[in-house]
Scaffold this motif. Structure first.
Motif, PDB file in Angstrom:
ATOM      1  N   VAL B 230       4.809 -26.253  30.744  1.00  0.00           N
ATOM      2  CA  VAL B 230       4.235 -25.770  32.004  1.00  0.00           C
ATOM      3  C   VAL B 230       5.226 -24.818  32.681  1.00  0.00           C
ATOM      4  CG1 VAL B 230       3.479 -26.450  34.318  1.00  0.00           C
ATOM      5  CG2 VAL B 230       2.793 -27.807  32.332  1.00  0.00           C
ATOM      6  N   VAL B 231       6.500 -25.216  32.678  1.00  0.00           N
ATOM      7  CA  VAL B 231       7.534 -24.402  33.311  1.00  0.00           C
ATOM      8  C   VAL B 231       7.621 -23.015  32.669  1.00  0.00           C
ATOM      9  CG1 VAL B 231      10.034 -24.135  33.530  1.00  0.00           C
ATOM     10  CG2 VAL B 231       8.948 -26.270  34.220  1.00  0.00           C
ATOM     11  N   ILE B 232       7.650 -22.960  31.335  1.00  0.00           N
ATOM     12  CA  ILE B 232       7.868 -21.636  30.731  1.00  0.00           C
ATOM     13  C   ILE B 232       6.625 -20.762  30.865  1.00  0.00           C
ATOM     14  CG2 ILE B 232       9.648 -22.490  29.164  1.00  0.00           C
ATOM     15  CD1 ILE B 232       7.708 -22.082  26.877  1.00  0.00           C
ATOM     16  N   VAL B 233       5.459 -21.385  30.955  1.00  0.00           N
ATOM     17  CA  VAL B 233       4.250 -20.593  31.179  1.00  0.00           C
ATOM     18  C   VAL B 233       4.262 -20.006  32.591  1.00  0.00           C
ATOM     19  CG1 VAL B 233       1.753 -20.718  31.427  1.00  0.00           C
ATOM     20  CG2 VAL B 233       2.858 -21.760  29.460  1.00  0.00           C
ATOM     21  N   ILE B 234       4.640 -20.830  33.572  1.00  0.00           N
ATOM     22  CA  ILE B 234       4.710 -20.330  34.947  1.00  0.00           C
ATOM     23  C   ILE B 234       5.801 -19.272  35.072  1.00  0.00           C
ATOM     24  CG2 ILE B 234       5.325 -20.946  37.335  1.00  0.00           C
ATOM     25  CD1 ILE B 234       3.917 -23.583  36.942  1.00  0.00           C
ATOM     26  N   GLY B 235       6.962 -19.543  34.462  1.00  0.00           N
ATOM     27  CA  GLY B 235       8.115 -18.662  34.634  1.00  0.00           C
ATOM     28  C   GLY B 235       7.992 -17.350  33.865  1.00  0.00           C
ATOM     29  N   GLY B 236       7.149 -17.309  32.871  1.00  0.00           N
ATOM     30  CA  GLY B 236       7.069 -16.127  32.020  1.00  0.00           C
ATOM     31  C   GLY B 236       7.830 -16.416  30.744  1.00  0.00           C
ATOM     32  N   ILE B 237       7.116 -16.390  29.607  1.00  0.00           N
ATOM     33  CA  ILE B 237       7.734 -16.820  28.351  1.00  0.00           C
ATOM     34  C   ILE B 237       8.871 -15.884  27.947  1.00  0.00           C
ATOM     35  CG2 ILE B 237       7.270 -17.018  25.887  1.00  0.00           C
ATOM     36  CD1 ILE B 237       4.544 -18.236  26.755  1.00  0.00           C
ATOM     37  N   GLY B 238      10.025 -16.458  27.602  1.00  0.00           N
ATOM     38  CA  GLY B 238      11.164 -15.681  27.156  1.00  0.00           C
ATOM     39  C   GLY B 238      12.178 -15.394  28.251  1.00  0.00           C
ATOM     40  N   SER B 239      11.849 -15.716  29.496  1.00  0.00           N
ATOM     41  CA  SER B 239      12.742 -15.369  30.597  1.00  0.00           C
ATOM     42  C   SER B 239      13.533 -16.579  31.081  1.00  0.00           C
ATOM     43  CB  SER B 239      11.931 -14.792  31.757  1.00  0.00           C
ATOM     44  OG  SER B 239      12.690 -14.822  32.932  1.00  0.00           O
ATOM     45  N   LEU B 244      14.315 -20.863  35.227  1.00  0.00           N
ATOM     46  CA  LEU B 244      15.069 -21.543  36.283  1.00  0.00           C
ATOM     47  C   LEU B 244      14.230 -21.657  37.553  1.00  0.00           C
ATOM     48  CD1 LEU B 244      17.642 -22.821  37.331  1.00  0.00           C
ATOM     49  CD2 LEU B 244      18.475 -20.554  37.943  1.00  0.00           C
ATOM     50  N   ILE B 245      13.647 -20.526  37.972  1.00  0.00           N
ATOM     51  CA  ILE B 245      12.875 -20.540  39.217  1.00  0.00           C
ATOM     52  C   ILE B 245      11.636 -21.426  39.069  1.00  0.00           C
ATOM     53  CG2 ILE B 245      11.538 -19.079  40.789  1.00  0.00           C
ATOM     54  CD1 ILE B 245      13.627 -16.859  40.115  1.00  0.00           C
ATOM     55  N   ALA B 246      10.940 -21.294  37.939  1.00  0.00           N
ATOM     56  CA  ALA B 246       9.742 -22.106  37.734  1.00  0.00           C
ATOM     57  C   ALA B 246      10.087 -23.591  37.655  1.00  0.00           C
ATOM     58  CB  ALA B 246       9.023 -21.663  36.466  1.00  0.00           C
ATOM     59  N   SER B 247      11.237 -23.938  37.045  1.00  0.00           N
ATOM     60  CA  SER B 247      11.648 -25.344  36.965  1.00  0.00           C
ATOM     61  C   SER B 247      11.793 -25.941  38.352  1.00  0.00           C
ATOM     62  CB  SER B 247      12.999 -25.481  36.261  1.00  0.00           C
ATOM     63  OG  SER B 247      12.936 -25.023  34.961  1.00  0.00           O
ATOM     64  N   VAL B 248      12.484 -25.205  39.220  1.00  0.00           N
ATOM     65  CA  VAL B 248      12.707 -25.733  40.563  1.00  0.00           C
ATOM     66  C   VAL B 248      11.375 -25.830  41.320  1.00  0.00           C
ATOM     67  CG1 VAL B 248      13.840 -25.289  42.762  1.00  0.00           C
ATOM     68  CG2 VAL B 248      15.091 -24.947  40.634  1.00  0.00           C
ATOM     69  N   ILE B 249      10.512 -24.809  41.160  1.00  0.00           N
ATOM     70  CA  ILE B 249       9.199 -24.874  41.817  1.00  0.00           C
ATOM     71  C   ILE B 249       8.415 -26.094  41.323  1.00  0.00           C
ATOM     72  CG2 ILE B 249       6.953 -23.730  42.062  1.00  0.00           C
ATOM     73  CD1 ILE B 249       8.381 -21.051  41.916  1.00  0.00           C
ATOM     74  N   VAL B 250       8.360 -26.266  40.001  1.00  0.00           N
ATOM     75  CA  VAL B 250       7.597 -27.391  39.444  1.00  0.00           C
ATOM     76  C   VAL B 250       8.196 -28.722  39.903  1.00  0.00           C
ATOM     77  CG1 VAL B 250       7.098 -28.611  37.283  1.00  0.00           C
ATOM     78  CG2 VAL B 250       6.649 -26.178  37.463  1.00  0.00           C
ATOM     79  N   GLY B 251       9.519 -28.832  39.862  1.00  0.00           N
ATOM     80  CA  GLY B 251      10.170 -30.070  40.286  1.00  0.00           C
ATOM     81  C   GLY B 251       9.858 -30.412  41.725  1.00  0.00           C
ATOM     82  N   VAL B 252       9.985 -29.433  42.603  1.00  0.00           N
ATOM     83  CA  VAL B 252       9.777 -29.695  44.031  1.00  0.00           C
ATOM     84  C   VAL B 252       8.284 -29.953  44.323  1.00  0.00           C
ATOM     85  CG1 VAL B 252       9.911 -28.685  46.340  1.00  0.00           C
ATOM     86  CG2 VAL B 252      11.833 -28.448  44.771  1.00  0.00           C
ATOM     87  N   ARG B 299       0.906 -13.165  32.861  1.00  0.00           N
ATOM     88  CA  ARG B 299       2.055 -13.309  31.965  1.00  0.00           C
ATOM     89  C   ARG B 299       3.178 -14.118  32.583  1.00  0.00           C
ATOM     90  NH1 ARG B 299       3.386  -8.046  28.806  1.00  0.00           N
ATOM     91  NH2 ARG B 299       4.885  -9.604  28.169  1.00  0.00           N
ATOM     92  N   GLY B 300       2.878 -14.831  33.684  1.00  0.00           N
ATOM     93  CA  GLY B 300       3.893 -15.643  34.330  1.00  0.00           C
ATOM     94  C   GLY B 300       4.609 -14.845  35.398  1.00  0.00           C
ATOM     95  N   LEU B 301       5.479 -15.538  36.156  1.00  0.00           N
ATOM     96  CA  LEU B 301       6.126 -14.910  37.312  1.00  0.00           C
ATOM     97  C   LEU B 301       7.110 -13.823  36.896  1.00  0.00           C
ATOM     98  CD1 LEU B 301       6.805 -18.065  39.526  1.00  0.00           C
ATOM     99  CD2 LEU B 301       5.010 -16.351  39.808  1.00  0.00           C
ATOM    100  N   PHE B 302       7.887 -14.084  35.820  1.00  0.00           N
ATOM    101  CA  PHE B 302       8.925 -13.123  35.409  1.00  0.00           C
ATOM    102  C   PHE B 302       8.818 -12.849  33.915  1.00  0.00           C
ATOM    103  CE2 PHE B 302      10.470 -15.490  39.035  1.00  0.00           C
ATOM    104  CZ  PHE B 302      10.906 -14.494  39.878  1.00  0.00           C
ATOM    105  N   PRO B 303       7.820 -12.092  33.484  1.00  0.00           N
ATOM    106  CA  PRO B 303       7.675 -11.842  32.049  1.00  0.00           C
ATOM    107  C   PRO B 303       8.933 -11.182  31.479  1.00  0.00           C
ATOM    108  CG  PRO B 303       6.137 -10.497  33.336  1.00  0.00           C
ATOM    109  CD  PRO B 303       6.803 -11.413  34.281  1.00  0.00           C
ATOM    110  N   ALA B 304       9.338 -11.620  30.275  1.00  0.00           N
ATOM    111  CA  ALA B 304      10.629 -11.216  29.733  1.00  0.00           C
ATOM    112  C   ALA B 304      10.688  -9.730  29.414  1.00  0.00           C
ATOM    113  CB  ALA B 304      10.940 -12.024  28.476  1.00  0.00           C
ATOM    114  N   HIS B 305       9.626  -9.205  28.843  1.00  0.00           N
ATOM    115  CA  HIS B 305       9.660  -7.773  28.558  1.00  0.00           C
ATOM    116  C   HIS B 305       8.304  -7.147  28.828  1.00  0.00           C
ATOM    117  CE1 HIS B 305       8.760  -9.693  24.637  1.00  0.00           C
ATOM    118  NE2 HIS B 305       9.871 -10.341  24.875  1.00  0.00           N
ATOM    119  N   GLY B 306       8.331  -5.945  29.329  1.00  0.00           N
ATOM    120  CA  GLY B 306       7.103  -5.185  29.601  1.00  0.00           C
ATOM    121  C   GLY B 306       6.603  -5.415  30.988  1.00  0.00           C
TER     122      GLY B 306
END
Lengths: 380, 306
Positions: B230-239, B244-252, B299-306
């Motif tokens: 769930v975290v990596i989908v929210i955060g943008g895969i590969g980033s 980090l940001i999505a982990s903290v959002i999901v945790g809180v 593509r999530g909050l911070f997509p790794a490329h593009g």
């Protein structure tokens, strides 16, 4: 002279009759959890059951053991296989209530006997009771009810209660409240399988409660107790025996010391059957028995006691023999109520350390000759 | 509700988030660089927990256990990469899911074979066992505070590694264009093994840290794995930053949802059903959040490329 001959003949005939009852073999299908996170519960149930069969020396019981991996669909498949292809007479062994609900109603409807070594959901105790179903363990609510009663005697005025959000969790809190007379300051349902209780512990700290009742079986209880000890909250805990069995306590360690829990059995229960059981179990398996092992052992002994009195093919006679519960229970007193659920004493245990081993000792009796809340709804 | 309770819950959310980051960072790196969906990441988490517990009991030192868990999970990761994963990079995602799911089953049964079915004993080290007093009269478990600090340090270190070192350049290049980087003469096979072992070590580290306050048992990794996805989908895969940001959002969000929802709902319905419904909605909350993020930013909050 003639009379003596007749008497001797009668005795011989009687003995022959007895022998035929003995010689009627019983096939037992045991479905229990031997793999996955809950495996230690099923392994203990199986080992307790098989120990009693071995001790009896009988050649007339054949036990087929199957692993349900704690999956209801698999348990149903195994029950079908045991009934249709192995043609068992008796089913037993299921640990979890959701699996029991998937298997038991259809098995007893097909005329098979079911002897429960553990799970005993309320649905099978009241209107849904069945002449072929016997719970040798307890009724699910019993230990929670006893915890409520104990909270009264321990003088807890305000308690915080907590259980997972699934049917057995809701039954647990309902069972506690059925007997507890004080104030429930907060009632929390946690996610089933949750491992982090930081949020709940913070709420306990802020609640001003003078007692905490929790029902968190298996790994959930381990996590909760370790985190509770680390948080430095000193409100006393009470729970049912499921979070305090012999396997779990070793993983919790010091964090569990002094915690009170309610149980129908304890290894220090003072009766000869129990002393023999604990010694034999340790000799056979090189570990202390848990409550699941004790219940498995009692279940097998109940079955053996009924086999001595009636043939399993004589359904009515065999049921009467089971209802009599004429066996030496490791729990001391044991009898069945009208809905085939136990009437028994429930104890309060405290977690102690004996040498390097964490275990329980009995400190009080919470309830005497306790039955269950559903018996009146059972029409058999 | 007091300020202290609220702050404590925020800290709990942060701690959960940091722990999720350790899992998600490896998962997102492996997906970003190799394009691999690794369901066995939860098994490496479990390896960390079990090795830490076994070594800590054997040696009497939690720290030795923690170090051993890093080494063991990295080694397990490298071994699995060389033996199995390497053959999966060119396959489609369904094959990868099947093969790594098989690994999950094999890891679980192998662990049961070695350690038995009962949960293992692992407690925090004595120096971190009690609560500490924070400003504002908040008693907070020292060990959880240590997890937050350790997690943030790892996040910082990982950021430096990716952005400031030669290895980091190669990893980023691998994410951007796999063919080109091997054409430039970089041994892509070794790079993949290193990335996989790094991800495995992070998962094992998380497993060891968390094992001390939860139960060390077979199957402990799978629930965490789902959250990490769930975290990596929210955060943008590969980033990594997104993770980090999505982990903290999901945790809180997860922690505060469980804490606040039952109370909020009790204004609308009777207390007992508010408890049950609130708990049920709270456990869905992060998935709702994921769906919302995907609607707004597919593509999530911070997509790794593009």
């Amino acid at each position: 002279m003639k009379n003596t001959v007749i008497a001797a003949a009668t005795i011989a005939a009687f003995a022959a009759g007895m022998a035929s009852a003995h010689a009627d073999p019983v096939k037992v299908g045991m479905i229990t959890t031997l793999s996955g996170g809950g495996a230690s519960l099923g392994i203990d149930s199986r080992d307790g059951f098989l120990l009693a069969v071995k001790q009896s020396g009988t050649k007339d019981i054949e036990v087929i053991v199957e692993d349900d991996a704690q999956k209801p669909d698999l348990a149903v498949q195994l029950a079908d296989k045991l009934i249709q292809s192995d043609k068992v007479d008796v089913l037993t062994g299921i640990v979890w209530s959701n699996l029991a609900m998937a298997v038991v109603p259809s098995a007893v409807a097909q005329g098979k006997l079911y002897l429960s070594t553990n799970a005993a959901p309320s649905q099978l105790a009241g209107a849904g009771c069945n002449a072929n179903y016997y719970s040798v363990s307890y009724q699910n609510d019993n230990l929670h009810e006893a915890a409520g009663e104990y909270a009264n005697t321990a003088g807890m005025k305000k308690v915080f209660i907590m259980a997972p959000n699934y049917p057995a969790g809701k039954d647990s809190l309902a069972g506690f409240k059925r007997f507890y007379k004080g104030e429930v300051v907060s009632e929390i349902y946690t996610e089933l399988g949750a491992k982090d209780y930081a949020g709940e512990i913070a709420q306990i700290r802020a609640s001003g409660a003078d007692g905490v009742f929790f029902f968190l079986p298996g790994g959930m209880g381990i996590s909760f107790m370790k985190q509770y000890a680390g948080a430095g909250v000193d409100v006393p805990l009470i729970g049912p025996a499921f979070s305090f069995d012999q396997n779990i306590l070793q993983a919790v360690g010091d964090a569990a010391l002094g915690v009170k829990n309610t149980s129908t059995w304890s290894k220090d229960l003072d009766n000869q059957a129990n002393k023999d059981f604990v010694a034999a179990y340790q000799a056979e398996y090189n570990r202390l028995p848990s409550i699941y092992a004790a219940q498995g052992y009692d279940t097998a002994n109940l079955l053996i006691s009924a086999m001595a009195k009636a043939a399993v093919s004589d359904q009515a006679g065999f049921r009467t023999a089971l209802e009599a519960a004429n066996f030496k229970s490791v729990r001391g007193k044991f009898s069945f109520g009208p809905n085939h659920h136990p009437i028994q004493d429930i104890y309060v245990r405290e977690v102690v350390k004996e040498g390097d081993i964490y275990t329980n000792k009995i400190v009080a009796t919470a309830m005497t000759d306790h039955a269950d809340a559903y018996a009146a709804d059972c029409k058999m | 509700m007091t300020f202290a309770l609220f702050t404590e819950q925020i800290l709990n959310g942060l701690q959960l988030g940091v722990m999720l980051f350790l899992m998600a960072a490896g998962l997102t790196l492996i997906f970003g660089v190799m394009g691999l969906i690794n369901l066995a990441h939860g098994s490496l988490f479990m390896v960390g927990g079990f090795v830490c517990a076994a070594v800590a009991v054997w040696s009497g030192s939690f720290w030795l256990g923690l170090a051993a868990s890093l080494v063991a999970s990295a080694a397990a990761g490298a071994l699995v990469e060389i033996a199995v994963i390497r053959r999966l990079y060119d396959r489609d995602h369904l094959d990868q899911v099947l093969a790594t799911f098989a690994l999950v089953l094999m890891f679980s049964e192998a662990t049961r074979f070695v350690f038995g079915s009962s949960p293992l004993y692992l407690n925090p080290p004595a120096m971190l066992s009690g609560p500490v007093m924070l400003p504002g009269g908040i008693a907070y478990p020292a060990y959880r505070l240590a997890i937050i600090v350790a997690g943030l340090l790892v996040a910082g270190g990982l950021g430096l590694l990716i952005n400031r070192t030669r290895l980091g350049v190669r990893i980023r290049a691998g994410e951007a264009d796999r063919e080109m980087i091997s054409a430039l003469g970089i041994d892509i096979r070794t790079l993949y093994t290193i990335v996989f072992a790094l991800g495995a070590a992070l998962a094992g580290f998380a497993g060891a840290l968390v094992g001390a306050i939860q139960s060390v048992e077979v199957g402990m990794g799978e629930p965490v794995l789902i959250l990490a996805f769930v975290v990596i989908v929210i955060g943008g895969i590969g980033s990594i930053r997104g993770a980090l940001i999505a982990s903290v959002i999901v945790g809180v969000v997860d922690t505060m949802g469980r804490f606040l929802l039952p109370d909020l709902l009790s204004g609308m319905m009777d207390a007992a059903s508010a408890r049950g419904t609130g708990a049920a909605i709270a456990s869905m909350l992060i998935y709702v959040l994921m769906a919302l993020v995907l609607i707004v930013k597919p593509r999530g909050l911070f997509p790794a490329h593009g």
